[in-house]
Design a protein around this motif. Structure first.
Motif, PDB file in Angstrom:
ATOM      1  N   ASP A  78     -45.326 -63.289   5.133  1.00 49.79           N
ATOM      2  CA  ASP A  78     -45.688 -61.930   4.584  1.00 49.79           C
ATOM      3  C   ASP A  78     -45.616 -60.789   5.733  1.00 49.79           C
ATOM      4  N   SER A  79     -44.681 -60.998   6.648  1.00 47.65           N
ATOM      5  CA  SER A  79     -44.718 -60.292   7.880  1.00 47.65           C
ATOM      6  C   SER A  79     -43.715 -59.111   8.127  1.00 47.65           C
ATOM      7  N   ASP A  80     -42.699 -59.039   8.815  1.00 51.36           N
ATOM      8  CA  ASP A  80     -41.805 -57.953   8.702  1.00 51.36           C
ATOM      9  C   ASP A  80     -41.049 -58.065   7.272  1.00 51.36           C
ATOM     10  N   HIS A  81     -41.048 -57.088   6.352  1.00 52.01           N
ATOM     11  CA  HIS A  81     -40.483 -57.354   5.056  1.00 52.01           C
ATOM     12  C   HIS A  81     -38.992 -56.934   5.014  1.00 52.01           C
ATOM     13  N   SER A  82     -38.232 -56.870   6.195  1.00 47.51           N
ATOM     14  CA  SER A  82     -36.761 -56.529   6.001  1.00 47.51           C
ATOM     15  C   SER A  82     -36.340 -58.020   5.483  1.00 47.51           C
ATOM     16  N   LEU A  98     -57.154 -60.260   4.908  1.00 48.61           N
ATOM     17  CA  LEU A  98     -57.567 -60.715   3.872  1.00 48.61           C
ATOM     18  C   LEU A  98     -56.915 -62.161   3.287  1.00 48.61           C
ATOM     19  N   GLY A  99     -55.734 -62.189   3.379  1.00 48.77           N
ATOM     20  CA  GLY A  99     -55.074 -63.634   3.169  1.00 48.77           C
ATOM     21  C   GLY A  99     -55.666 -64.620   3.964  1.00 48.77           C
ATOM     22  N   ALA A 100     -55.985 -64.225   5.261  1.00 53.67           N
ATOM     23  CA  ALA A 100     -56.456 -65.268   6.175  1.00 53.67           C
ATOM     24  C   ALA A 100     -57.974 -65.880   5.694  1.00 53.67           C
ATOM     25  N   GLY A 104     -52.116 -67.726  11.558  1.00 55.38           N
ATOM     26  CA  GLY A 104     -51.566 -66.458  10.998  1.00 55.38           C
ATOM     27  C   GLY A 104     -50.812 -65.877  12.144  1.00 55.38           C
ATOM     28  N   THR A 105     -49.932 -65.176  11.989  1.00 55.66           N
ATOM     29  CA  THR A 105     -49.161 -64.412  12.987  1.00 55.66           C
ATOM     30  C   THR A 105     -48.914 -63.032  12.927  1.00 55.66           C
ATOM     31  N   ASP A 106     -49.176 -62.025  13.817  1.00 57.55           N
ATOM     32  CA  ASP A 106     -49.102 -60.881  13.744  1.00 57.55           C
ATOM     33  C   ASP A 106     -48.794 -60.089  15.128  1.00 57.55           C
ATOM     34  N   ILE A 107     -47.754 -58.947  14.947  1.00 57.68           N
ATOM     35  CA  ILE A 107     -47.445 -58.413  16.207  1.00 57.68           C
ATOM     36  C   ILE A 107     -48.625 -57.368  16.437  1.00 57.68           C
ATOM     37  N   ASN A 108     -49.476 -57.118  15.881  1.00 56.22           N
ATOM     38  CA  ASN A 108     -50.409 -56.129  15.983  1.00 56.22           C
ATOM     39  C   ASN A 108     -51.760 -56.689  16.541  1.00 56.22           C
ATOM     40  N   PRO A 109     -52.091 -56.491  17.672  1.00 55.33           N
ATOM     41  CA  PRO A 109     -53.129 -57.018  18.363  1.00 55.33           C
ATOM     42  C   PRO A 109     -54.459 -56.636  17.728  1.00 55.33           C
ATOM     43  N   VAL A 165     -49.509 -72.040   7.288  1.00 59.47           N
ATOM     44  CA  VAL A 165     -49.301 -70.663   8.260  1.00 59.47           C
ATOM     45  C   VAL A 165     -48.699 -69.496   7.331  1.00 59.47           C
ATOM     46  N   GLU A 166     -49.382 -68.331   7.814  1.00 66.81           N
ATOM     47  CA  GLU A 166     -49.163 -67.177   7.192  1.00 66.81           C
ATOM     48  C   GLU A 166     -48.625 -66.130   8.159  1.00 66.81           C
ATOM     49  N   THR A 167     -47.386 -65.614   7.679  1.00 64.20           N
ATOM     50  CA  THR A 167     -46.770 -64.799   8.795  1.00 64.20           C
ATOM     51  C   THR A 167     -47.064 -63.329   8.285  1.00 64.20           C
ATOM     52  N   GLY A 168     -48.061 -62.517   9.166  1.00 69.77           N
ATOM     53  CA  GLY A 168     -48.379 -61.245   8.911  1.00 69.77           C
ATOM     54  C   GLY A 168     -49.963 -61.482   8.468  1.00 69.77           C
ATOM     55  N   VAL A 169     -50.723 -60.721   8.989  1.00 64.14           N
ATOM     56  CA  VAL A 169     -52.138 -61.307   8.681  1.00 64.14           C
ATOM     57  C   VAL A 169     -52.840 -59.858   8.224  1.00 64.14           C
ATOM     58  N   TYR A 217     -50.866 -64.021  18.060  1.00 64.53           N
ATOM     59  CA  TYR A 217     -50.443 -62.498  18.528  1.00 64.53           C
ATOM     60  C   TYR A 217     -49.014 -62.461  18.905  1.00 64.53           C
ATOM     61  N   GLY A 218     -48.217 -61.618  18.551  1.00 62.65           N
ATOM     62  CA  GLY A 218     -47.027 -61.622  19.018  1.00 62.65           C
ATOM     63  C   GLY A 218     -45.701 -61.422  17.837  1.00 62.65           C
ATOM     64  N   ASP A 219     -44.530 -61.505  18.250  1.00 63.28           N
ATOM     65  CA  ASP A 219     -43.476 -61.532  17.215  1.00 63.28           C
ATOM     66  C   ASP A 219     -43.557 -62.693  16.489  1.00 63.28           C
ATOM     67  N   THR A 252     -52.115 -48.854   2.881  1.00 62.20           N
ATOM     68  CA  THR A 252     -51.104 -49.663   2.925  1.00 62.20           C
ATOM     69  C   THR A 252     -51.553 -51.026   2.294  1.00 62.20           C
ATOM     70  N   ASN A 253     -50.907 -52.035   2.038  1.00 57.44           N
ATOM     71  CA  ASN A 253     -51.141 -53.264   1.837  1.00 57.44           C
ATOM     72  C   ASN A 253     -52.347 -52.954   0.534  1.00 57.44           C
ATOM     73  N   TYR A 254     -52.245 -52.695  -0.518  1.00 57.45           N
ATOM     74  CA  TYR A 254     -53.135 -52.355  -1.340  1.00 57.45           C
ATOM     75  C   TYR A 254     -53.816 -53.506  -2.101  1.00 57.45           C
TER      76      TYR A 254
HETATM   77  C1  LIG Z   1     -48.175 -56.789   4.424  1.00 53.29           C
HETATM   78  S1  LIG Z   1     -49.051 -57.012   6.132  1.00 53.29           S
HETATM   79  C2  LIG Z   1     -49.522 -58.730   5.729  1.00 53.29           C
HETATM   80  C3  LIG Z   1     -50.859 -58.642   4.724  1.00 53.29           C
HETATM   81  C4  LIG Z   1     -51.547 -59.993   4.673  1.00 53.29           C
HETATM   82  N1  LIG Z   1     -50.724 -61.182   4.450  1.00 53.29           N
HETATM   83  C5  LIG Z   1     -52.472 -60.167   3.597  1.00 53.29           C
HETATM   84  O1  LIG Z   1     -52.558 -60.992   2.938  1.00 53.29           O
HETATM   85  O2  LIG Z   1     -53.306 -58.982   3.376  1.00 53.29           O
HETATM   86  C6  LIG Z   1     -47.600 -57.277   7.261  1.00 53.29           C
HETATM   87  C7  LIG Z   1     -48.228 -57.549   8.686  1.00 53.29           C
HETATM   88  O3  LIG Z   1     -47.025 -58.042   9.170  1.00 53.29           O
HETATM   89  C8  LIG Z   1     -47.075 -57.605  10.644  1.00 53.29           C
HETATM   90  N2  LIG Z   1     -45.800 -57.557  11.418  1.00 53.29           N
HETATM   91  C9  LIG Z   1     -44.540 -56.724  10.959  1.00 53.29           C
HETATM   92  N3  LIG Z   1     -43.712 -57.162  11.854  1.00 53.29           N
HETATM   93  C10 LIG Z   1     -43.989 -58.300  12.126  1.00 53.29           C
HETATM   94  C11 LIG Z   1     -43.344 -59.278  13.270  1.00 53.29           C
HETATM   95  N4  LIG Z   1     -41.939 -58.971  13.755  1.00 53.29           N
HETATM   96  N5  LIG Z   1     -43.916 -60.314  13.644  1.00 53.29           N
HETATM   97  C12 LIG Z   1     -45.399 -60.441  13.212  1.00 53.29           C
HETATM   98  N6  LIG Z   1     -46.228 -59.704  12.404  1.00 53.29           N
HETATM   99  C13 LIG Z   1     -45.356 -58.686  11.848  1.00 53.29           C
HETATM  100  C14 LIG Z   1     -47.947 -56.207  10.402  1.00 53.29           C
HETATM  101  O4  LIG Z   1     -48.314 -55.942  11.569  1.00 53.29           O
HETATM  102  C15 LIG Z   1     -48.746 -56.287   9.305  1.00 53.29           C
HETATM  103  O5  LIG Z   1     -50.141 -56.590   9.731  1.00 53.29           O
END
Ligand SMILES: C[S@@+](CC[C@H](N)C(=O)[O-])C[C@H]1O[C@@H](n2cnc3c(N)ncnc32)[C@H](O)[C@@H]1O
Length: 278
Positions: free
Chosen positions: A207-211, A141-143, A164-169, A133-137, A187-189, A49-51
């Motif tokens: 760059d977090s939840d891509h919906s 790498l971006g961090a 940086g924000t990320d839901i995954n600890p 601020v970068e959402t999704g870490v 860490y958290g939503d 993932t995240n190639y």
């Molecule tokens: C595409 S990756 C981020 C890649 C990163 N920006 C980089 O430069 O490599 C997406 C990240 O968003 C996180 N994520 C997904 N949903 C989230 C949410 N609701 N809140 C915070 N982080 C979330 C995932 O755990 C994942 O680590």
């Protein structure tokens, strides 16, 4: 071509087979390249993932023009920032060594190219942001790339901090050593973290939840936290119009850069940018 036309007119069934063969011959070189990219990736990379991949040199030139257009700096200055980050051996060694030591190294490549993140780096070098601020870490790498820009800015007298924000600890393991001195992970939503953040943001990267809905909610969450010259970069703009709509609503301009990966099957993502011209 005249011969082909005659076959198609005189013997429609045979003609359609001949045409099919002729058209197949046209796509063969591209098909062969795609197969080469797929097999190369299957056997050389461990990523799921995240190639990560490099961009073609023409694509990097387009990226430099994109950043230049938004920031008002010369294309040459932006290209210098690309060279700076791509030739930063300390950063490359850090990513490699931390990846090899991490328990997730079985699905991560130790030697990576930065793709569109060199654009993020250039924005951070030009804008000299106090708050990024970068959402999704993910791995971070971006961090690391963004904090390395902040460290360089700091050497030039411009201090800044990365959130940086990320839901995954487990996310963000690459953000360690000197890179962690100028950044931290919440860490958290993401929306909850953004709501709690009481700061003026100069550079925002989604760059977090891509919906599409979540992306739009992130922009809404930070709308009143943006500094006057803030730049927003969207990592979802190849898929949705949410950053464009946010730009229109907040009287910002919108531009999009599309990636062209080299030697990789992934068609590429891009960078959407919402900004106010200087
Ligand atoms: C595409 S990756 C981020 C890649 C990163 N920006 C980089 O430069 O490599 C997406 C990240 O968003 C996180 N994520 C997904 N949903 C989230 C949410 N609701 N809140 C915070 N982080 C979330 C995932 O755990 C994942 O680590």
């Amino acid at each position: 071509m005249k011969k082909l036309k005659n076959i198609i007119i005189k013997t429609p069934l045979l003609g359609s087979f001949v045409l099919l063969a002729y058209r197949t011959k046209i796509i063969l070189p591209d098909l062969f390249n795609e197969v080469k990219n797929f097999t190369g990736w299957l056997f050389k990379s461990k990523e799921t993932t995240n190639y990560t991949y490099d961009l073609s040199s023409l694509n990097k030139l387009c990226l430099a023009c994109f950043v230049s257009e938004i920031t008002g700096r010369t294309v040459e200055e932006i290209q210098n920032y690309f060279h700076e980050v791509e030739n930063d051996t300390e950063l490359r060694n850090h990513i490699k060594n931390v990846t090899l030591r991490n328990e997730r190294s079985f699905v991560a490549d130790a030697e990576v190219e930065y793709s569109r993140r060199i654009g993020w780096y250039a924005f951070a070098r030009v804008l000299k942001p106090k708050v990024v601020v970068e959402t999704g870490v993910e791995k971070g790498l971006g961090a690391c790339i963004l904090t390395s820009a902040l460290l360089k800015n700091s050497e030039e007298g411009f201090k800044g901090f990365y959130y940086g924000t990320d839901i995954n600890p487990q996310a963000g393991y690459l953000l360690s050593g000197k890179y962690a001195e100028t950044g931290k992970i919440l860490y958290g939503d993401s929306i909850e973290s953004l709501n709690k953040l009481d700061l003026s943001i100069d550079l925002f990267i989604n760059d977090s939840d891509h919906s599409a809905g979540y992306e739009a909610n992130e922009y809404e969450a930070i709308e009143n936290k943006l500094s006057p010259g803030a730049v927003l970069l969207g990592d979802n703009s190849h898929l949705t119009d949410k950053l464009y709509l946010f730009a229109r609503k907040t009287k910002r301009r919108f531009l999009f850069f599309k990636e062209e990966p080299v030697k990789h099957w992934y068609p590429g993502a891009g960078i959407g940018a919402a900004f106010r011209p200087n």
